[in-house]
Design a protein around this motif. Structure first.
Motif, PDB file in Angstrom:
ATOM      1  N   PHE A  79     -10.631 -63.035 -65.731  1.00  0.00           N
ATOM      2  CA  PHE A  79     -10.091 -61.685 -65.798  1.00  0.00           C
ATOM      3  C   PHE A  79      -8.760 -61.695 -65.069  1.00  0.00           C
ATOM      4  CE2 PHE A  79     -14.412 -61.118 -66.871  1.00  0.00           C
ATOM      5  CZ  PHE A  79     -14.418 -60.073 -67.778  1.00  0.00           C
ATOM      6  N   ALA A  80      -7.769 -61.044 -65.664  1.00  0.00           N
ATOM      7  CA  ALA A  80      -6.414 -61.120 -65.142  1.00  0.00           C
ATOM      8  C   ALA A  80      -5.794 -59.733 -65.041  1.00  0.00           C
ATOM      9  CB  ALA A  80      -5.562 -61.991 -66.053  1.00  0.00           C
ATOM     10  N   ASP A  81      -4.908 -59.582 -64.064  1.00  0.00           N
ATOM     11  CA  ASP A  81      -4.118 -58.353 -63.996  1.00  0.00           C
ATOM     12  C   ASP A  81      -3.139 -58.304 -65.158  1.00  0.00           C
ATOM     13  OD1 ASP A  81      -5.310 -57.219 -61.729  1.00  0.00           O
ATOM     14  OD2 ASP A  81      -4.044 -58.395 -60.389  1.00  0.00           O
ATOM     15  N   ASP A  82      -2.640 -59.459 -65.606  1.00  0.00           N
ATOM     16  CA  ASP A  82      -1.743 -59.542 -66.753  1.00  0.00           C
ATOM     17  C   ASP A  82      -2.265 -60.628 -67.683  1.00  0.00           C
ATOM     18  OD1 ASP A  82       0.299 -59.759 -68.619  1.00  0.00           O
ATOM     19  OD2 ASP A  82       1.902 -59.627 -67.131  1.00  0.00           O
ATOM     20  N   ALA A  83      -3.228 -60.271 -68.516  1.00  0.00           N
ATOM     21  CA  ALA A  83      -3.879 -61.241 -69.398  1.00  0.00           C
ATOM     22  C   ALA A  83      -2.902 -61.849 -70.394  1.00  0.00           C
ATOM     23  CB  ALA A  83      -5.050 -60.576 -70.130  1.00  0.00           C
ATOM     24  N   LYS A  84      -1.937 -61.076 -70.867  1.00  0.00           N
ATOM     25  CA  LYS A  84      -0.965 -61.619 -71.819  1.00  0.00           C
ATOM     26  C   LYS A  84      -0.122 -62.708 -71.163  1.00  0.00           C
ATOM     27  CE  LYS A  84      -0.748 -57.586 -74.764  1.00  0.00           C
ATOM     28  NZ  LYS A  84       0.086 -56.493 -75.303  1.00  0.00           N
ATOM     29  N   ALA A  85       0.307 -62.498 -69.928  1.00  0.00           N
ATOM     30  CA  ALA A  85       1.099 -63.503 -69.217  1.00  0.00           C
ATOM     31  C   ALA A  85       0.263 -64.753 -68.937  1.00  0.00           C
ATOM     32  CB  ALA A  85       1.649 -62.933 -67.916  1.00  0.00           C
ATOM     33  N   LEU A  86      -1.005 -64.574 -68.582  1.00  0.00           N
ATOM     34  CA  LEU A  86      -1.866 -65.729 -68.335  1.00  0.00           C
ATOM     35  C   LEU A  86      -2.051 -66.525 -69.618  1.00  0.00           C
ATOM     36  CD1 LEU A  86      -3.587 -67.457 -66.507  1.00  0.00           C
ATOM     37  CD2 LEU A  86      -5.471 -65.837 -66.839  1.00  0.00           C
ATOM     38  N   ARG A  87      -2.243 -65.847 -70.747  1.00  0.00           N
ATOM     39  CA  ARG A  87      -2.370 -66.541 -72.037  1.00  0.00           C
ATOM     40  C   ARG A  87      -1.093 -67.321 -72.352  1.00  0.00           C
ATOM     41  NH1 ARG A  87      -5.890 -65.671 -75.951  1.00  0.00           N
ATOM     42  NH2 ARG A  87      -4.257 -65.562 -77.542  1.00  0.00           N
ATOM     43  N   ALA A  88       0.063 -66.735 -72.082  1.00  0.00           N
ATOM     44  CA  ALA A  88       1.327 -67.425 -72.349  1.00  0.00           C
ATOM     45  C   ALA A  88       1.455 -68.658 -71.459  1.00  0.00           C
ATOM     46  CB  ALA A  88       2.499 -66.472 -72.135  1.00  0.00           C
ATOM     47  N   TRP A  89       1.031 -68.552 -70.192  1.00  0.00           N
ATOM     48  CA  TRP A  89       1.069 -69.680 -69.268  1.00  0.00           C
ATOM     49  C   TRP A  89       0.161 -70.801 -69.770  1.00  0.00           C
ATOM     50  CZ3 TRP A  89      -2.256 -72.240 -65.853  1.00  0.00           C
ATOM     51  CH2 TRP A  89      -1.640 -73.003 -64.855  1.00  0.00           C
ATOM     52  N   LEU A  90      -1.053 -70.440 -70.196  1.00  0.00           N
ATOM     53  CA  LEU A  90      -1.986 -71.440 -70.718  1.00  0.00           C
ATOM     54  C   LEU A  90      -1.431 -72.105 -71.973  1.00  0.00           C
ATOM     55  CD1 LEU A  90      -5.313 -69.477 -70.164  1.00  0.00           C
ATOM     56  CD2 LEU A  90      -4.603 -71.571 -68.983  1.00  0.00           C
ATOM     57  N   ALA A  91      -0.794 -71.333 -72.850  1.00  0.00           N
ATOM     58  CA  ALA A  91      -0.179 -71.907 -74.052  1.00  0.00           C
ATOM     59  C   ALA A  91       0.913 -72.901 -73.652  1.00  0.00           C
ATOM     60  CB  ALA A  91       0.388 -70.800 -74.940  1.00  0.00           C
ATOM     61  N   GLY A  92       1.656 -72.595 -72.596  1.00  0.00           N
ATOM     62  CA  GLY A  92       2.682 -73.502 -72.109  1.00  0.00           C
ATOM     63  C   GLY A  92       2.118 -74.816 -71.599  1.00  0.00           C
ATOM     64  N   LEU A  93       0.869 -74.786 -71.110  1.00  0.00           N
ATOM     65  CA  LEU A  93       0.215 -76.013 -70.642  1.00  0.00           C
ATOM     66  C   LEU A  93      -0.348 -76.842 -71.790  1.00  0.00           C
ATOM     67  CD1 LEU A  93      -1.820 -74.974 -67.476  1.00  0.00           C
ATOM     68  CD2 LEU A  93       0.254 -76.340 -67.577  1.00  0.00           C
ATOM     69  N   GLY A  94      -0.483 -76.227 -72.965  1.00  0.00           N
ATOM     70  CA  GLY A  94      -1.021 -76.955 -74.101  1.00  0.00           C
ATOM     71  C   GLY A  94      -2.262 -76.347 -74.717  1.00  0.00           C
ATOM     72  N   PHE A  95      -2.775 -75.243 -74.157  1.00  0.00           N
ATOM     73  CA  PHE A  95      -3.893 -74.554 -74.782  1.00  0.00           C
ATOM     74  C   PHE A  95      -3.413 -73.938 -76.092  1.00  0.00           C
ATOM     75  CE2 PHE A  95      -5.630 -74.895 -70.594  1.00  0.00           C
ATOM     76  CZ  PHE A  95      -7.010 -74.820 -70.739  1.00  0.00           C
ATOM     77  N   GLU A  96      -4.312 -73.816 -77.048  1.00  0.00           N
ATOM     78  CA  GLU A  96      -3.978 -73.241 -78.353  1.00  0.00           C
ATOM     79  C   GLU A  96      -4.507 -71.823 -78.443  1.00  0.00           C
ATOM     80  OE1 GLU A  96      -5.875 -76.120 -80.831  1.00  0.00           O
ATOM     81  OE2 GLU A  96      -4.265 -77.601 -80.547  1.00  0.00           O
ATOM     82  N   GLU A  97      -3.755 -70.974 -79.121  1.00  0.00           N
ATOM     83  CA  GLU A  97      -4.124 -69.570 -79.274  1.00  0.00           C
ATOM     84  C   GLU A  97      -5.441 -69.438 -80.030  1.00  0.00           C
ATOM     85  OE1 GLU A  97      -2.350 -66.813 -78.245  1.00  0.00           O
ATOM     86  OE2 GLU A  97      -0.737 -68.005 -77.361  1.00  0.00           O
ATOM     87  N   GLY A  98      -6.326 -68.600 -79.523  1.00  0.00           N
ATOM     88  CA  GLY A  98      -7.549 -68.241 -80.211  1.00  0.00           C
ATOM     89  C   GLY A  98      -7.515 -66.751 -80.514  1.00  0.00           C
ATOM     90  N   ILE A  99      -8.664 -66.179 -80.741  1.00  0.00           N
ATOM     91  CA  ILE A  99      -8.715 -64.764 -81.103  1.00  0.00           C
ATOM     92  C   ILE A  99      -8.255 -63.881 -79.946  1.00  0.00           C
ATOM     93  CG2 ILE A  99     -10.628 -65.176 -82.686  1.00  0.00           C
ATOM     94  CD1 ILE A  99     -12.397 -63.655 -80.611  1.00  0.00           C
ATOM     95  N   VAL A 100      -7.782 -62.705 -80.294  1.00  0.00           N
ATOM     96  CA  VAL A 100      -7.405 -61.690 -79.317  1.00  0.00           C
ATOM     97  C   VAL A 100      -7.981 -60.357 -79.800  1.00  0.00           C
ATOM     98  CG1 VAL A 100      -5.524 -60.422 -78.209  1.00  0.00           C
ATOM     99  CG2 VAL A 100      -5.251 -62.856 -78.717  1.00  0.00           C
ATOM    100  N   VAL A 101      -8.792 -59.740 -78.950  1.00  0.00           N
ATOM    101  CA  VAL A 101      -9.328 -58.409 -79.234  1.00  0.00           C
ATOM    102  C   VAL A 101      -8.644 -57.443 -78.273  1.00  0.00           C
ATOM    103  CG1 VAL A 101     -11.396 -56.969 -79.341  1.00  0.00           C
ATOM    104  CG2 VAL A 101     -11.549 -59.418 -79.906  1.00  0.00           C
ATOM    105  N   PRO A 102      -7.724 -56.611 -78.787  1.00  0.00           N
ATOM    106  CA  PRO A 102      -6.994 -55.712 -77.891  1.00  0.00           C
ATOM    107  C   PRO A 102      -7.898 -54.658 -77.276  1.00  0.00           C
ATOM    108  CG  PRO A 102      -6.355 -55.343 -80.189  1.00  0.00           C
ATOM    109  CD  PRO A 102      -7.330 -56.460 -80.179  1.00  0.00           C
ATOM    110  N   GLY A 103      -7.530 -54.241 -76.084  1.00  0.00           N
ATOM    111  CA  GLY A 103      -8.213 -53.137 -75.423  1.00  0.00           C
ATOM    112  C   GLY A 103      -7.361 -51.886 -75.529  1.00  0.00           C
ATOM    113  N   ASP A 104      -7.557 -50.969 -74.615  1.00  0.00           N
ATOM    114  CA  ASP A 104      -6.763 -49.751 -74.594  1.00  0.00           C
ATOM    115  C   ASP A 104      -5.368 -50.054 -74.045  1.00  0.00           C
ATOM    116  OD1 ASP A 104      -8.905 -48.262 -75.532  1.00  0.00           O
ATOM    117  OD2 ASP A 104      -9.650 -47.846 -73.506  1.00  0.00           O
TER     118      ASP A 104
END
Length: 128
Positions: A12-37
């Motif tokens: 769980f992150a205060d800025d989940a989008k930024a954490l996802r971008a950081w992980l993608a920069g390390l080499g993780f691949e994008e998976g599903i995204v279910v938006p919240g409010d």
């Protein structure tokens, strides 16, 4: 697409989008995204190309009580920790353990912190 039969860590992150971008920069691949409010992410997945995934969600709006973020330690098995280390350095990650060969067991790896303060270790050790 293959099915993973292993443990998936939830972050769980205060800025989940930024954490996802950081992980993608390390080499993780994008998976599903279910938006919240609003600007939050209810649920998402990031796939490690060598197997496994992490789930990343916004802390805001979580249905369970979480006392904060940045308190998780994760270990990711990888074949080329040197390449992941180079990507972490390029991202400006705080390196908490330098890239090294372990002396007490056969592994090469390093550790760093993500923007939320979680501690990540990447290495070749895949268990006995």
């Amino acid at each position: 697409m293959s099915t993973d039969h292993n443990i998936w860590t939830a972050l769980f992150a205060d800025d989940a989008k930024a954490l996802r971008a950081w992980l993608a920069g390390l080499g993780f691949e994008e998976g599903i995204v279910v938006p919240g409010d609003g600007d939050t992410i209810f649920h998402s997945e990031m796939r490690w190309p060598e197997g496994g995934r992490v789930m990343v969600s916004s802390r805001e709006g979580a249905t369970e009580r979480f006392d904060g973020v940045g308190r998780t330690n994760l270990y990711v098995v990888c074949d080329d920790p040197d390449a992941v280390h180079a990507r972490a350095v390029a991202l400006g990650a705080e390196i908490t353990r330098p890239l090294e060969n372990a002396t007490d067991y056969e592994s090469r790896g390093f550790s760093c912190r993500d923007p939320e303060g979680n501690h990540w270790s990447f290495g070749t050790y895949a268990g006995e």
